[in-house]
Design an enzyme around this catalytic site. Structure first.
Site, short mmCIF file in Angstrom:
data_model
loop_
_atom_site.label_atom_id
_atom_site.label_comp_id
_atom_site.label_asym_id
_atom_site.label_seq_id
_atom_site.Cartn_x
_atom_site.Cartn_y
_atom_site.Cartn_z
CB SER A 158 27.54 40.70 39.02
OG SER A 158 28.59 41.09 38.42
CG HIS A 198 31.70 39.66 41.82
ND1 HIS A 198 32.29 38.89 40.57
CD2 HIS A 198 30.67 40.30 41.18
CE1 HIS A 198 31.53 39.18 39.66
NE2 HIS A 198 30.60 39.98 39.84
CG ASP A 232 35.23 37.20 41.62
OD1 ASP A 232 35.55 38.27 41.28
OD2 ASP A 232 34.07 36.74 41.91
#
Length: 430
Positions: free
Chosen positions: A155, A409, A406
């Site tokens: 990702s 990312h 998160d």
């Protein structure tokens, strides 16, 4: 004799008077010259938050911040683009969450999701020993006319391809021409330049059976075949002009390791009967040995292949599923942050296997196999993650709501965009 002495005294006084008048005139003209020139400058002072203030009137002629000129005292061949620091940047990103909202994954669209601070957008990467021109999307598209690209991995690779697409979309809009059933692998085309950019989903780079949902919740251990590369990307390599390959954090998941068709060990496995605990470093070493050997072989790719080192997370007071957060709003210096042991192990394996493959397979220059060591560059940007703003406006209904953070990312736009500055400069100047 009296007359002679009087004449000498008078001459002496005249000389002193002339010197005094000359000094006054020189001082006057020097002061006027200083005032005249000072009005032509407009010093810019940067605060620690990245905001800029002009103390005087703007200059009549504005020189671009990223003037692509190398001072004579800098030796370009000794420049390390990956060693530097983040400095304030008044220009900010070349795209916005609005201009590129359709290309950004919702979890990384931090500003649309309500992140209140914007200072993290106003920093740029500055190598220590040279200048780094700002990414020029028009130049990139011209250089890549009739070329094919692929960003291969997990990702974070998706994060990267979306950053690149957003920057290029300021010149030409990409057209999505392919996606797989799960929308994890995609391909875009820039028709005016006949450029294709693909994002290939292969989080381990080797064959794997994965049992988890979109939030990373697993129902069983991954079945990982360390000696079998994933054909999803290997079959594509001969057709690519450029590829960026990476992996990393997925190897920390619970997994059963297979070699020669048989289970040989595991990491954090709970299966019975018990299998030998080999650790994630065993699997990562074995995988990257096979990956690097494949990439270094001349017949397996026609173009330039970049291996990107894994990117660090910045979870504090916990991890992904244990309440970890990342609330920083500014970059930090190298002295203020220390790489986590896990990230150091991953990077050491990456660098070790890359150097081994170059030494054994390609010679000293590495041939078409290049290294993108972005770990240190991103380590100093704990402010660049979505944090609580992984979801849309998470605190609108409850200011004290407990939400998934998160810290792995990267917000788009954000620090990740500057990887493209380095990559373009690497392509142009080697």
């Amino acid at each position: 004799m009296k007359l002679k002495l009087s004449s000498i005294s008078m001459n002496h006084k005249n000389v002193l008077l002339i010197k005094l008048i000359s000094a006054i005139l020189i001082t006057f003209f020097a002061f006027r010259l200083f005032i005249l020139h000072s009005s032509e400058f407009s010093p810019i002072f940067a605060s620690v938050t990245g905001k800029f203030e002009a103390r005087f009137l703007p200059p009549e002629v504005i020189v671009p911040e990223n003037e692509d000129l190398i001072p004579q005292d800098i030796e370009v061949e000794k420049c390390d683009l990956f060693s530097g620091k983040w400095i304030p940047d008044s220009l900010g990103p070349i795209y916005t969450n609005n201009s590129c909202g359709s290309l950004i994954d919702g979890h990384q669209n931090c500003i649309t999701n309500g992140r209140p601070d914007l200072d993290f957008l106003y920093w740029k990467w500055k190598p220590h020993d040279c200048l780094l021109p700002r990414f020029d999307p028009g130049r990139f598209l011209q250089l890549m006319r009739n070329k094919s690209w692929a960003l291969i991995g997990d990702s974070i690779s998706r994060n990267h391809v979306e950053s690149l697409l957003c920057m290029l979309s300021t010149v030409e809009e990409p057209v999505e021409v392919y996606h797989d059933k799960e929308y994890r692998s995609k391909r875009w085309h820039f028709p005016l330049h006949n450029l294709t950019i693909s994002n290939i989903w292969s989080p381990f780079l080797v064959q794997a059976a994965i049992f988890e949902d979109s939030n990373g919740v697993s129902t069983a251990s991954v079945q990982l075949h360390l000696d079998k590369l994933d054909e999803t990307w290997t079959n594509l390599m001969p057709s690519l002009d450029y590829a960026i390959i990476s992996t990393g954090k997925w190897f920390l998941k619970s997994a059963i390791y297979h070699e020669n068709g048989k289970p040989v060990g595991c990491h954090n496995c709970k299966e019975k009967p018990r299998i030998e605990e080999l650790g994630f470093d065993y699997a990562y070493n074995a995988t990257l040995r096979n990956v690097m050997d494949f990439l270094a072989a001349e017949d397996n790719s026609k173009g330039t292949v970049f291996f990107r080192t894994s990117t660090p997370d910045h979870f504090q007071n916990g991890e992904w599923h244990s309440g970890g957060t990342c609330k920083q709003t500014e970059p930090v210096s190298d002295e203020e942050i220390e790489i986590k042991d896990v990230h150091k192990i991953l990077k050491d394996i990456e660098i070790g296997q890359f150097k081994r493959a170059v030494r054994e397979k390609t010679g000293q220059d590495g041939g078409n196999l290049k290294l993108l060591d972005f770990t240190g560059m991103l380590l100093t940007r704990p402010d660049g993650h979505p944090g609580a703003y992984r979801q849309f406006r998470p605190f609108d209904k409850d200011k004290n709501a407990k939400v998934q953070n998160d810290c792995l990312h990267w917000c788009l736009p954000g620090p990740f965009d500057y990887l493209n500055d380095v990559i373009l400069e690497t392509i142009v100047n080697g």
